[in-house]
Design a protein around this motif. Structure first.
Motif, PDB file in Angstrom:
ATOM      1  N   PHE A  90     -30.967 -17.455  29.666  1.00 30.94           N
ATOM      2  CA  PHE A  90     -30.577 -16.446  28.686  1.00 30.94           C
ATOM      3  C   PHE A  90     -30.817 -16.916  27.254  1.00 30.94           C
ATOM      4  O   PHE A  90     -31.331 -16.178  26.423  1.00 30.94           O
ATOM      5  CB  PHE A  90     -29.083 -16.115  28.838  1.00 30.94           C
ATOM      6  CG  PHE A  90     -28.804 -14.918  29.704  1.00 30.94           C
ATOM      7  CD1 PHE A  90     -29.384 -13.690  29.453  1.00 30.94           C
ATOM      8  CD2 PHE A  90     -27.940 -15.035  30.782  1.00 30.94           C
ATOM      9  CE1 PHE A  90     -29.117 -12.591  30.243  1.00 30.94           C
ATOM     10  CE2 PHE A  90     -27.658 -13.942  31.585  1.00 30.94           C
ATOM     11  CZ  PHE A  90     -28.246 -12.717  31.319  1.00 30.94           C
ATOM     12  N   ARG A 106     -35.062 -11.767  31.873  1.00 31.43           N
ATOM     13  CA  ARG A 106     -33.855 -11.647  31.059  1.00 31.43           C
ATOM     14  C   ARG A 106     -33.318 -10.220  31.082  1.00 31.43           C
ATOM     15  O   ARG A 106     -32.101 -10.003  31.141  1.00 31.43           O
ATOM     16  CB  ARG A 106     -34.161 -12.066  29.622  1.00 31.43           C
ATOM     17  CG  ARG A 106     -34.198 -13.566  29.404  1.00 31.43           C
ATOM     18  CD  ARG A 106     -34.581 -13.890  27.966  1.00 31.43           C
ATOM     19  NE  ARG A 106     -34.365 -15.290  27.652  1.00 31.43           N
ATOM     20  CZ  ARG A 106     -34.688 -15.848  26.486  1.00 31.43           C
ATOM     21  NH1 ARG A 106     -35.245 -15.095  25.533  1.00 31.43           N
ATOM     22  NH2 ARG A 106     -34.467 -17.127  26.262  1.00 31.43           N
ATOM     23  N   ASN A 110     -29.691  -9.215  32.376  1.00 32.35           N
ATOM     24  CA  ASN A 110     -28.780  -8.617  31.409  1.00 32.35           C
ATOM     25  C   ASN A 110     -28.368  -7.204  31.786  1.00 32.35           C
ATOM     26  O   ASN A 110     -27.318  -6.718  31.377  1.00 32.35           O
ATOM     27  CB  ASN A 110     -29.422  -8.601  30.023  1.00 32.35           C
ATOM     28  CG  ASN A 110     -28.406  -8.544  28.908  1.00 32.35           C
ATOM     29  OD1 ASN A 110     -27.351  -9.161  28.986  1.00 32.35           O
ATOM     30  ND2 ASN A 110     -28.706  -7.787  27.881  1.00 32.35           N
TER      31      ASN A 110
END
Length: 289
Positions: A90, A106, A110
């Motif tokens: 991250f 990512r 997320n």
């Protein structure tokens, strides 16, 4: 150092197996975040390799290089294992990003896909029940310090569950996250750790609160397992359920989850005759939803 540092990871850029490379540098206030190395290099590859960690000295600075696969990253994301590597992915500085692979990774981490989120919630819910039930047994046996440990773990999984329900990934600093997302859970944590009442009384009050939280999350926490059970009509033996690929991430807690759901009327437990008089098989099927 920078030129020599680049030699450590440059060879991986030329490999078609490499999807991305990131670096994380140690901060004085967060030395343990990089396992006390000055720099962490994360190389994301397609195929697993026998050697997945290498240590270097680069002009007096320590460097640890970790080779990880996308499959491993998503496994850790679901199970909550190896959270530090997820944090590195991250927060690391991108050094190499083949076809935006790191960017896409990512984004998926997320923003949970629906299936990822359901499974992750299932894992955290299973651990929440496990630690709560074990803590309750220890409390009833007057083992208050051990009960404290298990209830604290249960609260951590409740906090992670709260965060995931909001579509976010639980970070290592989970209590900072949950303070704004679910203040009631944060308050329970404070009262357990910092409360002035005798430990036995704190645990007694916490048991009631966690039991309420589990029941409040019963519907969303059981969705993943119930979806697996909906794959076919009729009943399941435990062995059949335990053999399903989707539940392997929380297989160690599956028995306690099934027992809890059966006790609370979410699934039905019934007996089927065996060839031995007086001995029956236990089967499970869905209640009408």
């Amino acid at each position: 150092m920078e030129e020599k540092f680049q030699h450590i990871y440059k060879e991986f850029e030329n490999s078609p197996d490499t999807l991305g490379i990131l670096s994380v540098r140690k901060k004085e206030t967060q030395e343990s975040f990089t396992d006390f190395f000055d720099v962490i290099v994360v190389v994301i590859v397609k195929m697993e390799t026998q050697t997945n960690v290498k240590h270097y000295d680069c002009d007096g600075r320590s460097v640890a290089l970790h080779l990880v696969t996308e499959k491993e990253i998503f496994h850790w994301m679901i199970t909550g294992a190896n959270r530090k590597v997820i944090e590195w992915v991250f927060k690391g500085r991108i050094l190499f990003n083949r076809n935006e692979a790191v960017t896409s990774l990512r984004e998926r981490l997320n923003n949970f896909h629906a299936v990822d989120q359901e499974q992750k919630i299932g894992v955290e819910f299973a651990k929440l029940i496990r630690y709560f039930e074990d803590g309750k047994s220890l409390y009833n046996g007057l083992n208050f310090l051990d009960a404290f440990h298990h209830f604290l773990r249960a609260l951590q999984h409740l906090a992670r569950l709260n965060i995931i329900e909001q579509g976010r990934y639980p970070e290592i600093t989970v209590w900072e996250q949950v303070r704004d997302i679910e203040p009631e859970t944060y308050k329970l944590y404070q009262e357990l750790v910092l409360g002035e009442e005798p430990l036995e009384k704190r645990l007694e009050l916490l048991m009631i609160a966690i039991e309420f939280a589990i029941r409040s999350n019963l519907k969303i926490g059981s969705v993943h397992l119930l979806t697996v059970m909906e794959k076919r009509t009729g009943s399941w033996t435990f062995e059949e359920l335990a053999g399903q690929r989707e539940v392997q991430e929380y297989i160690i807690d599956l028995e306690v989850v099934i027992a809890y759901l059966a006790d609370h009327g979410v699934i039905e437990k019934f007996e089927k005759d065996s060839s031995t008089p007086g001995v029956s098989y236990l089967n499970y099927h869905l209640q009408e939803r």
